[in-house]
Design a protein around this motif. Structure first.
Motif, PDB file in Angstrom:
ATOM      1  N   PRO A  74       0.833  -1.206   0.000  1.00 15.02           N
ATOM      2  CA  PRO A  74       0.000   0.000   0.000  1.00 15.02           C
ATOM      3  C   PRO A  74       0.869   1.258   0.000  1.00 15.02           C
ATOM      4  O   PRO A  74       1.935   1.301   0.623  1.00 15.02           O
ATOM      5  N   VAL A  75       0.415   2.278  -0.713  1.00 15.46           N
ATOM      6  CA  VAL A  75       1.107   3.574  -0.753  1.00 15.46           C
ATOM      7  C   VAL A  75       0.171   4.610  -0.148  1.00 15.46           C
ATOM      8  O   VAL A  75      -0.903   4.878  -0.697  1.00 15.46           O
ATOM      9  N   ALA A  76       0.546   5.168   0.990  1.00 18.59           N
ATOM     10  CA  ALA A  76      -0.323   6.100   1.712  1.00 18.59           C
ATOM     11  C   ALA A  76      -0.545   7.381   0.918  1.00 18.59           C
ATOM     12  O   ALA A  76       0.375   7.910   0.278  1.00 18.59           O
ATOM     13  N   ALA A  77      -1.756   7.879   0.975  1.00 15.65           N
ATOM     14  CA  ALA A  77      -2.075   9.171   0.364  1.00 15.65           C
ATOM     15  C   ALA A  77      -1.725  10.288   1.337  1.00 15.65           C
ATOM     16  O   ALA A  77      -1.852  10.135   2.549  1.00 15.65           O
ATOM     17  N   TYR A 205     -10.668   0.851   2.964  1.00 14.49           N
ATOM     18  CA  TYR A 205      -9.538   1.241   3.804  1.00 14.49           C
ATOM     19  C   TYR A 205      -8.513   0.104   3.870  1.00 14.49           C
ATOM     20  O   TYR A 205      -8.880  -1.035   4.162  1.00 14.49           O
ATOM     21  N   PRO A 206      -7.226   0.397   3.650  1.00  9.12           N
ATOM     22  CA  PRO A 206      -6.188  -0.617   3.875  1.00  9.12           C
ATOM     23  C   PRO A 206      -5.827  -0.676   5.355  1.00  9.12           C
ATOM     24  O   PRO A 206      -6.142   0.239   6.126  1.00  9.12           O
ATOM     25  N   MET A 207      -5.175  -1.747   5.756  1.00 10.22           N
ATOM     26  CA  MET A 207      -4.663  -1.822   7.125  1.00 10.22           C
ATOM     27  C   MET A 207      -3.679  -0.682   7.333  1.00 10.22           C
ATOM     28  O   MET A 207      -2.850  -0.399   6.473  1.00 10.22           O
ATOM     29  N   GLY A 208      -3.778  -0.037   8.485  1.00 13.76           N
ATOM     30  CA  GLY A 208      -2.889   1.078   8.771  1.00 13.76           C
ATOM     31  C   GLY A 208      -3.434   2.410   8.308  1.00 13.76           C
ATOM     32  O   GLY A 208      -2.762   3.432   8.441  1.00 13.76           O
ATOM     33  N   LEU A 224     -10.270  15.047   3.719  1.00 12.11           N
ATOM     34  CA  LEU A 224      -8.845  15.092   4.038  1.00 12.11           C
ATOM     35  C   LEU A 224      -8.103  13.801   3.713  1.00 12.11           C
ATOM     36  O   LEU A 224      -6.914  13.828   3.375  1.00 12.11           O
ATOM     37  N   GLU A 225      -8.773  12.642   3.802  1.00 14.07           N
ATOM     38  CA  GLU A 225      -8.060  11.364   3.807  1.00 14.07           C
ATOM     39  C   GLU A 225      -7.416  10.985   2.477  1.00 14.07           C
ATOM     40  O   GLU A 225      -6.376  10.327   2.464  1.00 14.07           O
ATOM     41  N   GLY A 226      -8.004  11.353   1.344  1.00 13.55           N
ATOM     42  CA  GLY A 226      -7.472  10.923   0.063  1.00 13.55           C
ATOM     43  C   GLY A 226      -7.712   9.433  -0.162  1.00 13.55           C
ATOM     44  O   GLY A 226      -8.412   8.765   0.602  1.00 13.55           O
ATOM     45  N   VAL A 227      -7.112   8.888  -1.222  1.00 14.90           N
ATOM     46  CA  VAL A 227      -7.254   7.462  -1.555  1.00 14.90           C
ATOM     47  C   VAL A 227      -5.865   6.846  -1.673  1.00 14.90           C
ATOM     48  O   VAL A 227      -5.030   7.324  -2.450  1.00 14.90           O
ATOM     49  N   TRP A 228      -5.622   5.788  -0.917  1.00 11.88           N
ATOM     50  CA  TRP A 228      -4.314   5.127  -0.960  1.00 11.88           C
ATOM     51  C   TRP A 228      -4.104   4.432  -2.301  1.00 11.88           C
ATOM     52  O   TRP A 228      -5.051   3.977  -2.945  1.00 11.88           O
ATOM     53  N   GLY A 229      -2.838   4.330  -2.704  1.00 13.77           N
ATOM     54  CA  GLY A 229      -2.479   3.605  -3.912  1.00 13.77           C
ATOM     55  C   GLY A 229      -1.812   2.284  -3.561  1.00 13.77           C
ATOM     56  O   GLY A 229      -1.825   1.847  -2.407  1.00 13.77           O
ATOM     57  N   ASN A 230      -1.219   1.626  -4.563  1.00 11.44           N
ATOM     58  CA  ASN A 230      -0.547   0.336  -4.357  1.00 11.44           C
ATOM     59  C   ASN A 230       0.659   0.217  -5.285  1.00 11.44           C
ATOM     60  O   ASN A 230       0.674   0.802  -6.376  1.00 11.44           O
ATOM     61  N   GLY A 246       4.325  -3.009 -11.001  1.00  5.81           N
ATOM     62  CA  GLY A 246       3.166  -2.191 -11.337  1.00  5.81           C
ATOM     63  C   GLY A 246       2.914  -1.181 -10.239  1.00  5.81           C
ATOM     64  O   GLY A 246       3.351  -1.363  -9.097  1.00  5.81           O
ATOM     65  N   VAL A 247       2.208  -0.110 -10.559  1.00  7.56           N
ATOM     66  CA  VAL A 247       1.939   0.930  -9.568  1.00  7.56           C
ATOM     67  C   VAL A 247       0.582   1.573  -9.822  1.00  7.56           C
ATOM     68  O   VAL A 247       0.181   1.793 -10.972  1.00  7.56           O
ATOM     69  N   GLU A 248      -0.134   1.818  -8.751  1.00 15.96           N
ATOM     70  CA  GLU A 248      -1.373   2.582  -8.769  1.00 15.96           C
ATOM     71  C   GLU A 248      -1.156   3.775  -7.842  1.00 15.96           C
ATOM     72  O   GLU A 248      -1.083   3.619  -6.623  1.00 15.96           O
ATOM     73  N   SER A 249      -1.015   4.946  -8.409  1.00 16.11           N
ATOM     74  CA  SER A 249      -0.647   6.129  -7.626  1.00 16.11           C
ATOM     75  C   SER A 249      -1.768   6.525  -6.669  1.00 16.11           C
ATOM     76  O   SER A 249      -2.951   6.423  -7.011  1.00 16.11           O
ATOM     77  N   PRO A 250      -1.405   6.993  -5.459  1.00 12.82           N
ATOM     78  CA  PRO A 250      -2.425   7.450  -4.505  1.00 12.82           C
ATOM     79  C   PRO A 250      -3.013   8.793  -4.927  1.00 12.82           C
ATOM     80  O   PRO A 250      -2.384   9.540  -5.683  1.00 12.82           O
ATOM     81  N   THR A 251      -4.195   9.096  -4.412  1.00 15.48           N
ATOM     82  CA  THR A 251      -4.838  10.389  -4.651  1.00 15.48           C
ATOM     83  C   THR A 251      -4.770  11.208  -3.373  1.00 15.48           C
ATOM     84  O   THR A 251      -5.317  10.792  -2.349  1.00 15.48           O
ATOM     85  N   PRO A 252      -4.066  12.346  -3.389  1.00 14.67           N
ATOM     86  CA  PRO A 252      -3.930  13.146  -2.161  1.00 14.67           C
ATOM     87  C   PRO A 252      -5.278  13.641  -1.655  1.00 14.67           C
ATOM     88  O   PRO A 252      -6.226  13.830  -2.432  1.00 14.67           O
ATOM     89  N   GLY A 253      -5.370  13.859  -0.337  1.00 16.23           N
ATOM     90  CA  GLY A 253      -6.578  14.425   0.244  1.00 16.23           C
ATOM     91  C   GLY A 253      -6.717  15.899  -0.109  1.00 16.23           C
ATOM     92  O   GLY A 253      -5.753  16.563  -0.489  1.00 16.23           O
ATOM     93  N   LYS A 254      -7.928  16.402   0.025  1.00 12.66           N
ATOM     94  CA  LYS A 254      -8.201  17.802  -0.280  1.00 12.66           C
ATOM     95  C   LYS A 254      -7.910  18.680   0.935  1.00 12.66           C
ATOM     96  O   LYS A 254      -8.042  18.244   2.076  1.00 12.66           O
TER      97      LYS A 254
END
Length: 606
Positions: A74-77, A205-208, A224-230, A246-254
């Protein structure tokens, strides 16, 4: 004559189509032989490759298959930034290091050994590490965060063990940062890992996953939370990344902008100091909360890492720093007298010009109730507010009854007419119980003394500082009850639309002039220093058994075109003019750009 039959002259006669069939058979035979040759060659090449992989390079490939892993990481947003009304940062992000474990790397028995080793390095109980692994499940293909925001020394200690222990990963990620420390902590709130219940309620929601746990962090979490990537990666036995698959970029929170003014917030907290209490400042026309403080307070940054036992004990201590006192009910004392004034006039039993005889004491129901001075003679509502006459309001309350006071108190914003869900804050409404409600709540019958003490804001009456700010705003702005809110995006929307009360203009004018007279000539006259615009207000001193008096103050400024309203409560602060009014004065000074004078305070009295 000899005939030349060519090819056919040596053979008996054969039909032409049979010759063609023979040629066709030979052609198919050639094709079959060719195909067999191709297949044999292909099989030979693959057989050679198998021999090469299994015999020549077998040991190497078996080791690679055993040691390499494919991981979905998981890649945190980045969480959105929180700003004050002028664009100044209240909450942002910093880079930090967190420790993750990959549950599938070991058996539960082996993890017990690893947890014991990690416990000494990370300074957390091994049981806590095991608990997180068990909650995630030992068969989980995803990592579990066991600690955030580790310091440099811990990072170095872990790095030294990296070659010995697989399944342990130190990851760089964002951690919440509050640049102003404890300032506005009860408003801004803090973040923490999603609980099991939150994960179930939010399957994406991912773990963490970090979510808001309090204040605006919780109120605006969806923005605020955004969407995590992988990231899909290949790693070796030690967890070192070999390649990205492979990569799925996270979406930053507003980002979120608040109604809070950082300067006003600082002024409130500085004026309150280390005392137990609270203050609320709002725009009396829109309901925008310009500042809200509760003391003692806490530093939300402590939740970005491991909370020490000392920190947790302090949060649970006798001073209750977690408690938002701005949303706690206090006996309002004389700051409630505007409510009794409105109820008395609106009941029809009094007019704006009515007068009541005051004295050093009055006897009601066989009980003597004292004035805080020798009495003020025959006075009307304006002077009763200015000088804070108790005997005036004892008599008025008894004549109109508790139901009228309760009714108009609610109309002015007390006891449940404010939508606290819109604020997303933990707190309560105040109460102005009727005789029937008292019996329901306390199981006791109503007594005449309950009505008498209600008239001066004591006894069963409880009002939060937030409600007091709405109440005084309703009087100051001409009779519109505002809805307090924190998000700038909510201002002037249907959700925060002001509600026109049933107050008559003559009632409003009488009570408002009485509050202005408090500052002109009454218990708050020291606020009329000529530096800030003329204001209106009301002091309050609340007697409590077994402890010093609480100090209260409500006010608004300018007097005739209000831009700011304030309510202050200071536990065991003494006289309202001494313990609470200076907090309001500090707010007015900052708002109107006046440098405060040293040691400004009241001169005693309510």
């Amino acid at each position: 004559m000899t005939q030349n039959f060519g090819l056919y002259s040596k053979f008996p006669y054969v039909p032409r189509n049979n010759v063609e069939q023979g040629v066709s058979k030979r052609h198919r035979l050639v094709q079959a032989l060719t195909m067999m040759l191709v297949i044999t060659t292909f099989i030979g090449i693959n057989a050679y490759r198998i021999v090469q992989l299994q015999l020549i390079q077998g040991e190497h490939n078996r080791e690679r298959a055993e040691n390499n892993r494919i991981r979905l990481t998981p890649v945190a947003a980045s969480r959105g930034t929180i700003y004050d009304r002028k664009g100044r940062i209240l909450a942002s992000n910093l880079l930090s290091r967190s420790v993750y474990l990959w549950p599938q790397e070991y058996t539960p028995e082996k993890w017990s050994e690893v947890a014991a080793e990690l416990s000494t390095v990370l300074d957390i109980p091994a049981t806590e590490i095991i608990k997180k692994l068990e909650e995630t499940g030992y068969n989980s293909p995803l990592p579990v965060r066991i600690i955030s925001n580790i310091d440099r020394i811990t990072f170095v200690a872990l790095a030294e063990k990296a070659g010995e222990t697989r399944g342990v990963e130190v990851r760089t990620e964002n951690v919440r940062h509050y640049p102003n420390g404890s300032l506005a902590a009860h408003l801004i709130g803090y973040t923490g890992e999603a609980t099991k219940e939150e994960l179930i309620a939010n399957p994406k929601y991912p773990m963490g996953m970090l979510v808001g746990k309090m204040g605006v962090e919780r109120l605006a979490n969806s923005e605020l939370e955004g969407v995590w990537g992988n990231r899909l990666i290949e790693v070796d036995a030690k967890g070192n990344e070999l390649q990205e698959l492979g990569v799925e970029s996270p979406t930053p929170g507003k980002s979120v902008k608040l109604t809070i003014d950082l300067d006003i917030q600082k002024a409130i907290e500085k004026a309150l100091g280390n005392r137990r209490g609270a203050a609320v400042v709002i725009n009396p026309k829109t309901g925008e909360i310009l500042g809200m403080a509760s003391t003692p307070t806490f530093d939300p940054s402590i939740f970005t890492g491991k909370i020490t036992s000392q920190e947790w004990q302090r949060l649970q201590g006798a001073t209750k720093p977690f408690l938002n006192r701005a949303l706690q009910g206090y006996p309002p004392g004389s700051t409630f007298k505007p409510v009794t004034s409105v109820a008395a006039i609106e009941s029809g039993k009094y007019t704006p010009d009515s007068k009541i005889a005051t004295a050093s004491s009055v006897t009601i129901g066989g009980i003597s109730f004292n004035e805080h001075s020798g009495g003020y003679g025959l006075i009307g509502f304006r002077d009763a507010l200015a000088y804070s006459s108790n005997t005036f309001y004892y008599q008025a309350a008894v004549k109109i009854g508790p139901e009228q006071i309760s009714k108009w108190g609610r109309e002015l914003g007390i006891g449940g007419s404010i939508d606290l869900k819109l604020l997303g804050l933990n707190g309560n409404h105040g109460q102005i119980p009727t005789p029937k409600e008292k019996e329901t709540i306390y199981g006791e019958p109503w007594h005449i003394a309950d009505t008498v003490t209600m008239g001066i804001g004591q006894g069963l009456v409880l009002v939060t500082p937030l409600e007091s700010s709405v109440m005084v705003s309703t009087i100051a702005n001409g009779g519109y009850r505002v809805q307090p809110h924190l998000l700038a995006s909510q201002t002037n929307t249907n959700a925060t639309k002001s509600i026109k009360t049933g107050l008559k203009p003559s009632t409003i004018n009488t009570v408002r002039e009485g509050l202005i007279d408090v500052v002109r000539k009454g218990t708050g006259r020291w606020l009329n220093d000529g530096k800030i615009p003329l204001s209106g207000g009301k002091t309050g001193t609340v007697e409590l058994p077994g402890q010093s008096d609480n100090a209260m103050y409500i006010g608004f400024a300018p007097a005739y075109n209000p831009e700011i309203a304030v309510a202050v409560a200071v536990e065991e602060g003494g006289y309202g003019s001494v313990g609470a009014a200076p907090v309001a004065k500090a707010v007015f000074d900052v708002y109107f750009g006046i440098a405060p004078s040293p040691k400004e305070q009241g001169t005693g009295g309510e």
